[in-house]
Write an enzyme that holds these catalytic residues in place. Structure first.
Site, PDB file in Angstrom:
ATOM      1  N   GLU A 185       0.880  -1.173   0.000  1.00  0.00           N
ATOM      2  CA  GLU A 185       0.000   0.000   0.000  1.00  0.00           C
ATOM      3  C   GLU A 185       0.911   1.215   0.000  1.00  0.00           C
ATOM      4  O   GLU A 185       1.532   1.543   1.018  1.00  0.00           O
ATOM      5  CB  GLU A 185      -0.894  -0.008   1.253  1.00  0.00           C
ATOM      6  CG  GLU A 185      -1.873  -1.172   1.316  1.00  0.00           C
ATOM      7  CD  GLU A 185      -2.951  -1.105   0.246  1.00  0.00           C
ATOM      8  OE1 GLU A 185      -3.123  -0.046  -0.379  1.00  0.00           O
ATOM      9  OE2 GLU A 185      -3.620  -2.123   0.016  1.00  0.00           O
ATOM     10  N   CYS A 207      -1.978   9.377   2.198  1.00  0.00           N
ATOM     11  CA  CYS A 207      -1.752   8.863   0.850  1.00  0.00           C
ATOM     12  C   CYS A 207      -2.949   9.159  -0.057  1.00  0.00           C
ATOM     13  O   CYS A 207      -2.812   9.240  -1.262  1.00  0.00           O
ATOM     14  CB  CYS A 207      -1.417   7.376   0.877  1.00  0.00           C
ATOM     15  SG  CYS A 207      -2.573   6.402   1.818  1.00  0.00           S
TER      16      CYS A 207
END
Ligand code: ADP
Length: 507
Positions: free
Chosen positions: A233, A267
């Site tokens: 991720e 993010c």
């Protein structure tokens, strides 16, 4: 003995000295983990859920104290510690407690006609020792969600939290102790990249990594050598598209929140705000007003806190300074040359951004809102997709048909219409990125099954003496030809099929 100094980024105070896990201890961590796996994997899912329930109770009871630890370790504001880090963790625990048993139960699947008389199932077998390496921006959620998913699936876990937020790492270790997890089932290794690297080299059965693209690639390389499966991720440079027909007030508030939440150290933060040219100036006016009304301090009322990681402040400084030198315009916020030594960066709005600027291309982990005008739907889709990343995207429009059409064309792990970031908050949805944003998905069903080998089971009662395709082959080619042609032809010929089938059976 190596020590990690836990600093409060908002005050610069030293909070604690945390003992680093010694490299020589790592082998023993794995030995203990493998030993614990032997019994943990044999528990029923219900029994493992029992431990998760205890963990949930401890987190709910200690929520306020955990929030304080997160605030002091990250510099984020208290409201975000509780809404964006603790709540999603408890929600994931809750969903896992409710659904894991069903999701991990053996699943019956169809059996094709050529395997007549058999039953087919998929069973989920835990992988073994799962290594979870987590980052500092949401230090609780991004560590615990994969950890609990791996645990409930029957794996044991070694967690390596970020050295940037070491007291949260220590706090998580305590939470598992308080929830009475058996020895060796979850172990926390404290330290930085040397500890992380050594952990990846000790042949875990799965690596779940959340962090930078650069480190993700290093981990993938180590994993490839041992064929260790991974989930990565990584970062994002998320587009946020506002069409002229959007609810402008809502879109502006959303853009401000999505760009500045957690000081932009997200993010999935909105990093490129594309606004249809006809409303650009009006939109900019609202966004500027909203931004200038935000409270940035260390109080409970604060909207924006400090940056967490000094290195990131320097990257943001460099990117903003470069953009300004290349012609970007600073609408609000301070010029990087005027920033003080503290870890607080006043939220910045930039215009006159071009696609070749670093601020357009590279992830910016900071409170920066770059606005870019566009004229047509096709142009904005191209601009949005002009990125190495593809994690999340937002589209604001009152035309749902257009919204869905644009969503389909964005190369992105998720797209949210008339809202931002929230796809991560729905645990029923898969979470993960395209392109450099990562490999794999988690949350919900994916979040559990990635930590299992999907075992294919075929059951035959064993009454018949032989199968059609077994030896001898003598004289069967023509019959198989007839059998398959009768079955697979556009107009299936059941009469020929059955006759040939019986003939083959008798051979
Ligand atoms: P950031 O720059 O945002 O801190 P990183 O990708 O460097 O992101 O760090 C994320 C996590 O990866 C942290 O827990 C860090 O200690 C760990 N890490 C960094 N380098 C390595 C490495 N070579 N091998 C394994 N883990 C690493």
């Amino acid at each position: 003995m190596a020590i990690i100094k836990a600093m409060n980024p908002a005050t610069g105070e030293l909070m604690a000295n945390i003992e680093e896990t010694k490299i020589e201890q790592i082998h023993k961590l794995y030995a203990d983990s493998r030993k614990a796996f032997a019994s943990w994997s044999q528990l029923s899912i219900k029994e493992r859920i029992g431990y998760l329930k205890q963990l949930k109770s401890v987190i709910v009871l200690e929520m306020d104290d955990i929030a304080k630890v997160i605030v002091n370790d990250t510099g984020k504001v208290p409201t975000e510690a509780i809404t964006a880090d603790i709540m999603p963790t408890i929600d994931a625990l809750d969903q896992t407690i409710k659904h894991a048993e069903k999701l991990l139960a053996p699943k019956k699947v169809k059996t094709p006609i050529f395997l007549f008389g058999k039953k087919s199932l998929v069973e989920y077998m835990p992988r073994g020792v799962v290594l979870v390496i987590s980052p500092w921006n949401y230090p609780l959620q991004l560590a615990l969600v994969p950890v609990i998913s791996a645990l409930v699936s029957g794996n044991t876990v070694i967690l390596k939290p970020s050295e940037v937020t070491p007291t949260v790492g220590k706090c998580m270790e305590e939470l598992f102790k308080k929830a009475n997890f058996p020895h060796g089932v979850v172990q926390v290794a404290h330290g930085g990249k040397e500890v992380g690297a050594k952990l990846t080299e000790e042949k875990p059965d799965y690596i779940f990594f959340t962090g930078s693209v650069q480190t993700g690639k290093i981990i993938q390389e180590v994993a490839a050598k041992q064929l260790i499966p991974t989930t990565l991720e990584l970062g994002g440079k998320d587009p946020f598209i506002v069409f002229a027909d959007a609810n402008m007030e809502r879109a502006a508030k959303a853009a401000v929140w999505a760009a500045f939440t957690n000081s932009g150290q997200v993010c999935m933060s909105a990093e490129r705000i594309f606004v249809e040219r006809t409303i650009f100036n009006k939109f900019l006016e609202i966004v500027k007003k909203e931004t200038e009304s935000l409270i940035q301090d260390r109080s409970k009322e604060a909207d924006i806190g400090s940056m967490t990681f000094p290195d990131q402040k320097e990257i943001v400084k460099r990117q903003v300074r470069a953009a300004l030198c290349e012609g970007a315009q600073l609408i609000t916020g301070e010029h990087p040359d005027d920033w003080d030594e503290s870890m607080f960066i006043k939220p910045l709005i930039l215009t006159n951004i071009t696609a070749d600027m670093e601020i357009f291309r590279e992830e910016t982990f900071g409170p920066v809102l770059p606005m870019i005008p566009f004229d047509t739907e096709e142009e904005v889709i191209n601009l949005a997709n002009q990125s190495e990343y593809g994690l999340n995207a937002s589209i604001f429009t009152s035309n749902m048909k257009k919204g869905r059409r644009v969503a389909r064309k964005l190369i992105s792990g998720a797209v949210v219409l008339n809202d931002v970031i929230v796809s991560v908050a729905n645990h029923y949805l898969p979470f993960g990125g395209t392109k450099q944003s990562g490999i794999g998905r988690y949350h919900g069903e994916h979040g559990l099954t990635i930590f299992c080998h999907e075992k294919a089971i075929v059951v035959d009662r064993g009454k018949r003496m032989r199968e059609l395709q077994w030896y001898p082959y003598k004289g069967t080619y023509e019959q198989f030809l007839r059998l398959f042609q009768s079955y697979f032809s556009d107009k299936r010929n059941w009469a020929v099929f059955l006759k040939t089938y019986l003939k083959l059976l008798k051979k």
